[in-house]
Design an enzyme around this catalytic site. Structure first.
Site, PDB file in Angstrom:
ATOM      1  N   ASP A 175      58.320 -35.225  83.021  1.00  0.00           N
ATOM      2  CA  ASP A 175      58.729 -34.195  82.059  1.00  0.00           C
ATOM      3  C   ASP A 175      58.439 -32.785  82.590  1.00  0.00           C
ATOM      4  O   ASP A 175      58.970 -31.805  82.071  1.00  0.00           O
ATOM      5  CB  ASP A 175      57.916 -34.343  80.758  1.00  0.00           C
ATOM      6  N   GLN A 203      56.720 -39.788  74.689  1.00  0.00           N
ATOM      7  CA  GLN A 203      57.681 -39.130  73.803  1.00  0.00           C
ATOM      8  C   GLN A 203      56.963 -38.248  72.786  1.00  0.00           C
ATOM      9  O   GLN A 203      56.006 -38.687  72.140  1.00  0.00           O
ATOM     10  CB  GLN A 203      58.533 -40.206  73.097  1.00  0.00           C
ATOM     11  N   LYS A 227      66.860 -43.551  76.890  1.00  0.00           N
ATOM     12  CA  LYS A 227      66.185 -43.459  78.190  1.00  0.00           C
ATOM     13  C   LYS A 227      66.156 -44.831  78.860  1.00  0.00           C
ATOM     14  O   LYS A 227      66.373 -44.964  80.062  1.00  0.00           O
ATOM     15  CB  LYS A 227      64.766 -42.900  78.015  1.00  0.00           C
TER      16      LYS A 227
HETATM   17  N1  GUN Z   1      60.803 -34.982  72.611  1.00  0.00           N
HETATM   18  C1  GUN Z   1      61.935 -34.243  72.557  1.00  0.00           C
HETATM   19  N2  GUN Z   1      62.323 -33.892  73.800  1.00  0.00           N
HETATM   20  C2  GUN Z   1      61.428 -34.421  74.647  1.00  0.00           C
HETATM   21  C3  GUN Z   1      61.300 -34.417  76.072  1.00  0.00           C
HETATM   22  O1  GUN Z   1      62.088 -33.835  76.816  1.00  0.00           O
HETATM   23  N3  GUN Z   1      60.238 -35.100  76.574  1.00  0.00           N
HETATM   24  C4  GUN Z   1      59.336 -35.726  75.777  1.00  0.00           C
HETATM   25  N4  GUN Z   1      58.325 -36.346  76.361  1.00  0.00           N
HETATM   26  N5  GUN Z   1      59.430 -35.747  74.462  1.00  0.00           N
HETATM   27  C5  GUN Z   1      60.469 -35.099  73.913  1.00  0.00           C
END
Ligand code: GUN
Length: 284
Positions: free
Chosen positions: A120, A97, A53
């Protein structure tokens, strides 16, 4: 024989669009875009995602603010950080996350993120907006899947769409997005009877169950578009999806590979959401 959908190429195209718009808005309006990514603990898979990211932010011209917190961080401390980020004008998007350590309640944390910065689209306000089709942010993985289907030139309207999996993050919003495009949508899950028969009726089959090789070629309709959201690590260390690629590929018209299909799209859509958040916060 099917055509393989190149998620890396589609993802690169989305990131390119975001990078161009970000550069233009910076030049014309002085807009700067920032994403805060919070990780708690040392989950190795989460670490990889967070690093990716950060790299994506750099590639599209965003500032990224990373908060790597110790495993022992309390829920109170995490909520305090979120409060600070909610009020920081340099931060347009906040991503915590998941999964979080067991002593922290994910729902409480998600609810604490300002809905305007919830890139998200996990906050109940944004989930509700998805339901009524009035959304600013689309949840990243389902939005990425929509973009991949679009890249094949397949019309969704009127098609039989089958989603296997009913998670809040993928299955449920995925079904909504297909419905908004006028697909006829069936959601299947672990209790579904006649799964094979239902899958065989699918023009578009999206699989998000988290079980390696769960869907086999005999469950795929001739000419179907097959999207595999799964990402399973086998005992031999190899990554594989929820669809048995070799047999499904013989039936599908288009199919996503794992890796290189849906995976790269999630981060690209996160970048898109972050830009949307920055524009909205600036009143653009
Ligand atoms: N963990 C696995 N996929 C995701 C996601 O799309 N967003 C977040 N915040 N955590 C994750």
């Amino acid at each position: 024989m099917s055509q393989i959908i190149d998620g890396k190429a589609v993802s690169a195209a989305v990131k390119q669009e975001v990078a161009e718009e970000t550069a233009r808005l910076r030049e014309e309006k002085g807009l700067k875009v920032g994403l805060a990514v919070v990780i708690v603990g040392n989950n190795p898979a989460s670490r990889v995602y967070v690093n990716n990211k950060k790299k994506a932010c750099e590639a599209v011209g965003f500032q990224s603010f990373e908060y790597a917190l110790d495993e022992t961080t309390t829920q109170e401390q995490l909520l305090d950080l979120i409060k600070v980020l909610n009020n920081d004008p340099k931060v347009n998007g906040i991503l915590v996350q998941l999964p979080l350590p067991k002593h922290i309640d994910e729902k409480t944390v998600i609810n604490a993120i300002s809905a305007e910065k919830d890139v998200d689209a996990f906050h109940p306000v944004n989930v509700g907006k998805i339901m009524i089709g009035e959304y600013a942010f689309l949840p990243c993985t389902p939005a990425g899947v929509m973009r991949l289907i679009e890249s094949t030139g397949t019309e969704i309207s009127g098609k039989q769409c089958v989603v296997i999996g009913r998670s809040n993050i993928v299955g449920k919003p995925m079904a909504m997005l297909l419905l908004h495009e006028s697909g006829t949508v069936t959601i299947c899950h672990s209790r579904t009877k006649n799964l094979k028969e239902i899958c065989l009726g699918a023009d578009i089959l999206v699989v998000a169950v988290g079980k390696a090789n769960f869907v086999t070629g005999d469950m795929v309709k001739e000419g179907a578009v097959v999207i595999d959201v799964g990402m399973n690590r086998l005992d031999n260390g190899k990554l594989c999806g929820d669809v048995e690629f070799e047999s499904a590929e013989k039936k599908a018209s288009y199919i996503t590979p794992v890796p290189g299909g849906v995976g790269p799209m999630t981060i690209a859509m996160l970048m898109k959401n972050t830009l949307t958040a920055a524009k909205q916060q600036a009143g653009l």
